[in-house]
Scaffold this active site. Structure first.
Site, mmCIF file in Angstrom:
data_model
loop_
_atom_site.group_PDB
_atom_site.id
_atom_site.type_symbol
_atom_site.label_atom_id
_atom_site.label_comp_id
_atom_site.label_asym_id
_atom_site.label_seq_id
_atom_site.Cartn_x
_atom_site.Cartn_y
_atom_site.Cartn_z
ATOM 1 N N SER A 1 0.824 -1.193 0.000
ATOM 2 C CA SER A 1 0.000 0.000 0.000
ATOM 3 C C SER A 1 0.872 1.262 0.000
ATOM 4 O O SER A 1 1.655 1.473 -0.919
ATOM 5 C CB SER A 1 -0.961 -0.055 1.199
ATOM 6 O OG SER A 1 -1.988 0.885 1.087
ATOM 7 N N ASP B 1 -8.752 -6.529 -4.555
ATOM 8 C CA ASP B 1 -8.459 -5.236 -3.954
ATOM 9 C C ASP B 1 -9.208 -4.134 -4.713
ATOM 10 O O ASP B 1 -8.955 -3.888 -5.887
ATOM 11 C CB ASP B 1 -6.959 -4.967 -3.994
ATOM 12 C CG ASP B 1 -6.557 -3.713 -3.231
ATOM 13 O OD1 ASP B 1 -7.449 -3.020 -2.703
ATOM 14 O OD2 ASP B 1 -5.345 -3.429 -3.177
ATOM 15 N N HIS C 1 -7.604 -5.636 -0.001
ATOM 16 C CA HIS C 1 -6.379 -4.861 0.209
ATOM 17 C C HIS C 1 -5.497 -5.465 1.299
ATOM 18 O O HIS C 1 -4.317 -5.115 1.410
ATOM 19 C CB HIS C 1 -6.759 -3.423 0.565
ATOM 20 C CG HIS C 1 -5.629 -2.459 0.500
ATOM 21 N ND1 HIS C 1 -4.881 -2.247 -0.642
ATOM 22 C CD2 HIS C 1 -5.103 -1.631 1.435
ATOM 23 C CE1 HIS C 1 -3.960 -1.339 -0.407
ATOM 24 N NE2 HIS C 1 -4.066 -0.959 0.854
#
Length: 344
Positions: free
Chosen positions: A145, A286, A319
């Site tokens: 991320s 995601d 995610h």
């Protein structure tokens, strides 16, 4: 018993890329493993937007998914062979300088006066930390991320300092939504917010908790919790408990500091600076960084002459897949590190 070492490093007079400076900077960090005498057996793990350096520690969860199964003795990031560093970002909330820190010029918390920083400042501060630790070269920079933003930024800011980078569940560009504008919709309604100067106003814990519940739900944590909490009410209670515990230690201003830096981040226009192999990893489910990004990113990297490979994690955990389904991409990470070793 964990082999993780917690510490912090402070330095002074840090010039910022956008102008101005921070008279004092502290970076908190966690290390595992031992540094070789030549300082070249190090791997930097970069953490996400709202997580921290403990993501490499055994048994510790983080918002983007604990990486303790990816880091350790015999793991893909093998602490018997590598010195692993996870640095808390400048502007974050786990011991590093941020808006809650005291400005030595005023003797009060920075609050809304904390200066604007950029991704290049975050990685430049990390490089100062690595020099302090005796690291002379990195085998790899890897992270999920926002940690992937840092990995990409490392590759273009210090292109000769590492053998490769692995940006995971991320992008060379920020998400299209305006992070700061979205945050203000939550905090402007809080009577204690005061434009970010809330340290003597009672704080913004309830708003931060509600925001966190929303974020973790979108990230896919509910799916992960469903295995342990079959009853929806129990699952919701656990989600709120996790969110509230996070809000106890995370400073809301960090969301704005890092969100603003994210909005001005763009590595896609300077792919030609990247000189090392890239392993780009996304999660099938995601919603934040969907696999539809991969063709454009890979074409851009390869068009710039970058040795780039792509891996997709076949996970239901959105995610959070890089940690929650670590085993599904661990072989690719292990193989990538072996490739870097062979090249070196």
């Amino acid at each position: 018993m964990s082999d993780a070492i917690h510490d912090s490093f402070s330095f002074t007079d840090f010039s910022l890329s956008g102008g101005g400076n921070l008279p004092e900077v502290t970076l908190a960090y966690v290390t595992r493993g031992r540094l070789a005498p030549d300082g070249r057996n190090a791997i930097l793990v970069t953490h996400g937007y709202t997580s921290g350096p403990r993501m490499i520690e055994p048994g510790v969860a983080s918002s983007e998914g604990a990486w303790s199964t990816l880091v350790g003795p015999g793991a893909p990031i093998d602490t018997e062979r590598y010195f692993v560093v996870c640095s808390n970002m400048l502007g974050s909330s786990y011991g590093s300088s941020n808006a809650a820190s005291i400005d030595p010029r005023s003797g009060k918390p920075y609050g809304s006066r904390f200066p604007k920083i950029a991704l290049v400042d975050i990685v430049t501060a990390q490089k100062r930390l690595l020099a302090h630790l005796g690291v002379t070269h990195l085998r790899l920079v890897v992270g999920p991320s926002y940690g992937g933003f840092q990995a990409f930024q490392w590759a273009v800011t210090f292109p000769d300092f590492m053998d490769g980078v692995a940006p995971v569940v991320t992008s060379p560009l920020p998400p299209t939504s305006d992070r700061v504008e979205g945050l203000l919709k939550w905090f402007d309604k809080d009577p204690n917010w005061n434009g970010g100067d809330y340290y003597d106003k009672g704080g913004v814990h309830e708003t931060l908790t509600a925001l966190r519940v929303d974020t973790l739900t979108r990230y896919g944590l509910a799916a992960s919790l469903s295995e342990r909490f079959v009853d929806p009410a129990a699952r919701d209670a656990e989600l709120r408990r996790i969110a509230s515990a996070w809000a106890d230690v995370f400073d809301a201003n960090s969301l704005f500091i890092l969100g603003d830096a994210m909005a001005r981040y763009d590595v896609a226009k300077v792919y030609q600076r990247i000189r090392v192999p890239v392993l780009y990893v996304l999660s099938r489910t995601d919603a934040l960084f969907p696999p539809s990004l991969a063709p454009g990113v890979m074409a851009g990297l390869r068009g710039a002459g970058v040795d780039a490979d792509y891996v997709e994690i076949d996970s239901e955990y959105g995610h959070l897949a890089s940690g929650a389904d670590a085993g599904k991409w661990a072989p690719a990470l292990r193989a990538f590190i072996a490739k870097l070793e062979a090249r070196a």
